[in-house]
Motif scaffolding. Sequence first.
Motif, PDB file in Angstrom:
ATOM      1  N   ILE A 122     106.848  48.683 -35.908  1.00 36.56           N
ATOM      2  CA  ILE A 122     105.950  48.974 -36.716  1.00 36.56           C
ATOM      3  C   ILE A 122     104.466  49.057 -35.907  1.00 36.56           C
ATOM      4  N   ALA A 123     104.520  48.147 -34.952  1.00 40.82           N
ATOM      5  CA  ALA A 123     103.040  48.310 -34.252  1.00 40.82           C
ATOM      6  C   ALA A 123     103.213  49.719 -33.567  1.00 40.82           C
ATOM      7  N   ALA A 124     104.090  50.202 -32.900  1.00 37.86           N
ATOM      8  CA  ALA A 124     104.298  51.384 -32.232  1.00 37.86           C
ATOM      9  C   ALA A 124     103.958  52.544 -33.184  1.00 37.86           C
ATOM     10  N   MET A 125     104.515  52.314 -34.375  1.00 38.42           N
ATOM     11  CA  MET A 125     104.474  53.545 -35.227  1.00 38.42           C
ATOM     12  C   MET A 125     103.068  53.667 -35.928  1.00 38.42           C
ATOM     13  N   GLU A 126     102.482  52.464 -36.058  1.00 37.11           N
ATOM     14  CA  GLU A 126     101.050  52.407 -36.402  1.00 37.11           C
ATOM     15  C   GLU A 126     100.049  53.269 -35.383  1.00 37.11           C
ATOM     16  N   LYS A 127     100.336  52.823 -33.990  1.00 34.29           N
ATOM     17  CA  LYS A 127      99.513  53.489 -33.047  1.00 34.29           C
ATOM     18  C   LYS A 127      99.778  55.103 -33.225  1.00 34.29           C
ATOM     19  N   ASP A 128     100.894  55.325 -33.221  1.00 33.18           N
ATOM     20  CA  ASP A 128     101.309  56.737 -33.457  1.00 33.18           C
ATOM     21  C   ASP A 128     100.597  57.335 -34.708  1.00 33.18           C
ATOM     22  N   GLU A 129     100.367  56.618 -35.908  1.00 33.83           N
ATOM     23  CA  GLU A 129      99.813  57.163 -36.969  1.00 33.83           C
ATOM     24  C   GLU A 129      98.411  57.376 -36.614  1.00 33.83           C
ATOM     25  N   THR A 130      97.812  56.243 -35.906  1.00 35.35           N
ATOM     26  CA  THR A 130      96.389  56.572 -35.603  1.00 35.35           C
ATOM     27  C   THR A 130      95.951  57.766 -34.750  1.00 35.35           C
ATOM     28  N   ASP A 131      96.965  58.083 -33.738  1.00 31.52           N
ATOM     29  CA  ASP A 131      96.935  58.927 -32.783  1.00 31.52           C
ATOM     30  C   ASP A 131      96.918  60.342 -33.577  1.00 31.52           C
ATOM     31  N   ASN A 132      98.014  60.585 -34.488  1.00 25.54           N
ATOM     32  CA  ASN A 132      98.473  61.487 -35.526  1.00 25.54           C
ATOM     33  C   ASN A 132      96.982  61.648 -36.216  1.00 25.54           C
ATOM     34  N   ARG A 133      96.364  60.835 -36.921  1.00 23.54           N
ATOM     35  CA  ARG A 133      95.265  60.986 -37.759  1.00 23.54           C
ATOM     36  C   ARG A 133      94.000  61.621 -36.685  1.00 23.54           C
ATOM     37  N   ARG A 134      94.076  61.193 -35.521  1.00 27.87           N
ATOM     38  CA  ARG A 134      92.947  61.931 -34.845  1.00 27.87           C
ATOM     39  C   ARG A 134      93.185  63.274 -34.609  1.00 27.87           C
ATOM     40  N   SER A 135      94.674  63.564 -34.108  1.00 25.48           N
ATOM     41  CA  SER A 135      95.103  65.088 -34.125  1.00 25.48           C
ATOM     42  C   SER A 135      94.790  65.715 -35.152  1.00 25.48           C
ATOM     43  N   VAL A 136      95.043  65.060 -36.341  1.00 27.23           N
ATOM     44  CA  VAL A 136      94.800  66.113 -37.798  1.00 27.23           C
ATOM     45  C   VAL A 136      93.292  66.361 -37.790  1.00 27.23           C
ATOM     46  N   ARG A 137      92.269  65.253 -37.309  1.00 32.03           N
ATOM     47  CA  ARG A 137      90.859  65.605 -37.629  1.00 32.03           C
ATOM     48  C   ARG A 137      90.557  66.712 -36.438  1.00 32.03           C
TER      49      ARG A 137
END
Length: 167
Positions: A16-31
């Motif tokens: 979950i911790a790794a996926m939350e980091k990936d999610e944050t990175d993906n949100r940056r990529s989306v922006r």
Amino acid sequence: LQLQQLEKVRQSLVRIAAMEKDETDNRRSVRSAEERSALAEADVAEAMNIHDAKEQEMLYAEEEVRDHLQSRPGFWSRLFRRPAAKTWIAEHEERRKLVKQRKDELKESSKLLQHYQDTQVKAAADLQKVQAALQKITRKLSSLKEELKVPLASIGPHLIDHQFFQQ
């Protein structure tokens, strides 16, 4: 709870911790992809305006040539190269050169417009790809969190996980 179950919970919490980091990175990529898409859209609009202006200039130059043909000197004047005919021929040649120049400019602006449109399509495709990846990670993350609700409720607040030290 057994030791195996606790280990399973621990591994899930690490995921979950790794996926939350990936999610944050993906949100940056989306922006970032949204910004690139917006810039590409603005470039296309500007290129379209330039292309339209070049097209109007070319049409105006062609119209000038047609209008100038109306004032063409007579056959005998052109045959004997009278001064009026020479002047008309020189003016007509300048107008024809201008039409050619306007057509070349229009061709260049068409190429530029096509390039920006291709860039816009690519940016939109990249945006969709990144958004799809974000949705996939978000779904996986929420389902994993949902699976852990029952085991975490039975363990209580004493579990040391990635959020423990943030409190």
